[in-house]
Scaffold this motif. Sequence first.
Motif, short mmCIF file in Angstrom:
data_model
loop_
_atom_site.label_atom_id
_atom_site.label_comp_id
_atom_site.label_asym_id
_atom_site.label_seq_id
_atom_site.Cartn_x
_atom_site.Cartn_y
_atom_site.Cartn_z
N PRO A 69 8.25 -3.10 -7.26
CA PRO A 69 9.03 -2.93 -6.04
C PRO A 69 10.53 -3.07 -6.25
CG PRO A 69 7.25 -4.49 -5.70
CD PRO A 69 7.26 -4.16 -7.14
N ASP A 70 10.95 -3.97 -7.11
CA ASP A 70 12.38 -4.15 -7.35
C ASP A 70 13.00 -2.90 -7.98
OD1 ASP A 70 12.28 -6.69 -6.31
OD2 ASP A 70 11.95 -7.63 -8.26
N THR A 71 12.29 -2.31 -8.93
CA THR A 71 12.77 -1.09 -9.57
C THR A 71 12.80 0.07 -8.58
OG1 THR A 71 11.82 -1.85 -11.64
CG2 THR A 71 12.40 0.47 -11.51
N ARG B 34 25.55 14.18 -6.23
CA ARG B 34 25.07 14.94 -7.39
C ARG B 34 25.11 14.14 -8.69
NH1 ARG B 34 26.28 21.16 -6.57
NH2 ARG B 34 26.24 21.15 -4.31
N THR B 35 25.98 13.18 -8.78
CA THR B 35 26.11 12.41 -10.02
C THR B 35 25.12 11.25 -10.10
OG1 THR B 35 27.80 11.01 -9.01
CG2 THR B 35 28.54 12.97 -10.22
N TRP B 36 24.36 11.03 -9.05
CA TRP B 36 23.38 9.95 -9.03
C TRP B 36 22.26 10.26 -10.02
CZ3 TRP B 36 18.87 9.45 -5.28
CH2 TRP B 36 18.29 8.19 -5.37
N LEU B 37 21.90 9.29 -10.85
CA LEU B 37 20.91 9.49 -11.91
C LEU B 37 19.53 9.90 -11.38
CD1 LEU B 37 21.66 6.49 -14.26
CD2 LEU B 37 21.99 8.91 -14.75
N TRP B 38 19.15 9.40 -10.23
CA TRP B 38 17.80 9.61 -9.74
C TRP B 38 17.73 10.67 -8.64
CZ3 TRP B 38 14.38 7.48 -12.77
CH2 TRP B 38 14.79 6.42 -13.57
N ALA B 39 18.75 11.50 -8.52
CA ALA B 39 18.78 12.52 -7.47
C ALA B 39 17.65 13.53 -7.62
CB ALA B 39 20.13 13.23 -7.45
N GLU B 40 17.41 13.99 -8.84
CA GLU B 40 16.34 14.96 -9.08
C GLU B 40 14.97 14.38 -8.78
OE1 GLU B 40 15.71 17.23 -12.81
OE2 GLU B 40 17.88 17.48 -12.68
N ASP C 193 0.83 -1.21 0.00
CA ASP C 193 0.00 0.00 0.00
C ASP C 193 0.86 1.26 0.00
OD1 ASP C 193 -2.29 -1.49 -0.06
OD2 ASP C 193 -2.72 -1.29 2.08
N LEU C 194 1.91 1.27 0.79
CA LEU C 194 2.81 2.42 0.83
C LEU C 194 3.47 2.65 -0.53
CD1 LEU C 194 4.51 2.05 4.31
CD2 LEU C 194 2.90 3.82 3.59
N ASP C 195 3.86 1.57 -1.18
CA ASP C 195 4.45 1.68 -2.51
C ASP C 195 3.45 2.25 -3.51
OD1 ASP C 195 6.56 1.03 -4.50
OD2 ASP C 195 5.04 -0.35 -5.24
N ALA C 196 2.21 1.80 -3.45
CA ALA C 196 1.19 2.31 -4.36
C ALA C 196 0.89 3.78 -4.11
CB ALA C 196 -0.09 1.48 -4.23
N ARG D 142 16.22 2.06 -7.61
CA ARG D 142 16.38 3.46 -8.03
C ARG D 142 16.21 4.47 -6.90
NH1 ARG D 142 13.40 3.16 -13.88
NH2 ARG D 142 14.93 1.75 -14.80
N LEU D 143 15.35 4.20 -5.94
CA LEU D 143 15.08 5.20 -4.90
C LEU D 143 15.54 4.80 -3.50
CD1 LEU D 143 11.61 6.70 -5.81
CD2 LEU D 143 13.86 7.61 -6.26
N CYS D 144 15.49 3.55 -3.16
CA CYS D 144 15.82 3.17 -1.79
C CYS D 144 17.32 2.98 -1.58
CB CYS D 144 15.09 1.89 -1.41
SG CYS D 144 13.30 2.13 -1.36
N HIS D 145 18.04 2.54 -2.59
CA HIS D 145 19.49 2.37 -2.49
C HIS D 145 20.16 3.65 -2.97
CE1 HIS D 145 19.17 -1.81 -1.46
NE2 HIS D 145 18.34 -1.99 -2.47
N LEU D 146 19.99 4.70 -2.21
CA LEU D 146 20.50 5.99 -2.67
C LEU D 146 21.86 6.29 -2.06
CD1 LEU D 146 19.06 8.89 -0.73
CD2 LEU D 146 17.89 6.74 -0.51
N PRO D 147 22.73 6.86 -2.88
CA PRO D 147 24.03 7.27 -2.36
C PRO D 147 23.88 8.62 -1.67
CG PRO D 147 23.95 7.62 -4.71
CD PRO D 147 22.64 7.00 -4.31
N ALA D 148 23.76 8.61 -0.38
CA ALA D 148 23.53 9.85 0.35
C ALA D 148 24.16 9.76 1.73
CB ALA D 148 22.03 10.11 0.47
N ARG D 149 24.22 10.92 2.37
CA ARG D 149 24.76 10.98 3.72
C ARG D 149 23.83 11.86 4.55
NH1 ARG D 149 29.84 13.73 3.33
NH2 ARG D 149 28.78 15.55 4.17
#
Length: 128
Positions: free
Chosen positions: A79-81, A106-112, A58-61, A85-92
Motif C-alpha cells: 500500500p505504501d508503494t 509528462r515528466t512524471w515517472l509513472w504517467a504511462e 480488497d480494492l488494492d488487491a 507511485r499512483l495516488c500522489h500523482l502530479p495532475a490537474r
Amino acid sequence: MRGIPGSHQRQFLDVLHHDHAEVEDRVRTNKAMGLHRLASASWEVNCGWVLAANTACDLDAWLCLLALHDHDALAGAGPDTMRLRLCHLPARLARHTRRRFLRLERTWLWAEVFAACWSRLSVLPAVG
C-alpha cells in the motif's frame, strides 16, 4: 497432517507454507491500510473501521490483479508503494465542454503506468 494422502511429501508442505505466506502478506497489507490501530473505544465505530480497512485492502488487491498485473514494479506492491507511485500523482483535473480531463505531468515517472491502469479499469463492464 495425518490421514491426508501425500501430506508427508515436500511438495505438499511447500504448497501449505506458500498459502500461509500469502495469508500473512494479506494481514500485513490490512495493517498497512489502517487495521493496526482502531479508531475508537466504541465497538460500533471500530466495526466500521475494520470494514473500511478491509474494503481498502480488497480494492488494492483487485487493482493489482485487474490493471497492474504486467507491471513488475507494481504487481505485488504494498500500500505504501501504491500510494507513493499512483495516488500522489502530479495532475490537474480540467473541464471543457461538459467533459472532464485529467492532465498528467509528462515528466512524471509513472504517467504511462497510470494511464494504462486507468484505461484498463475504464473498459471493465459495469456490474449491477
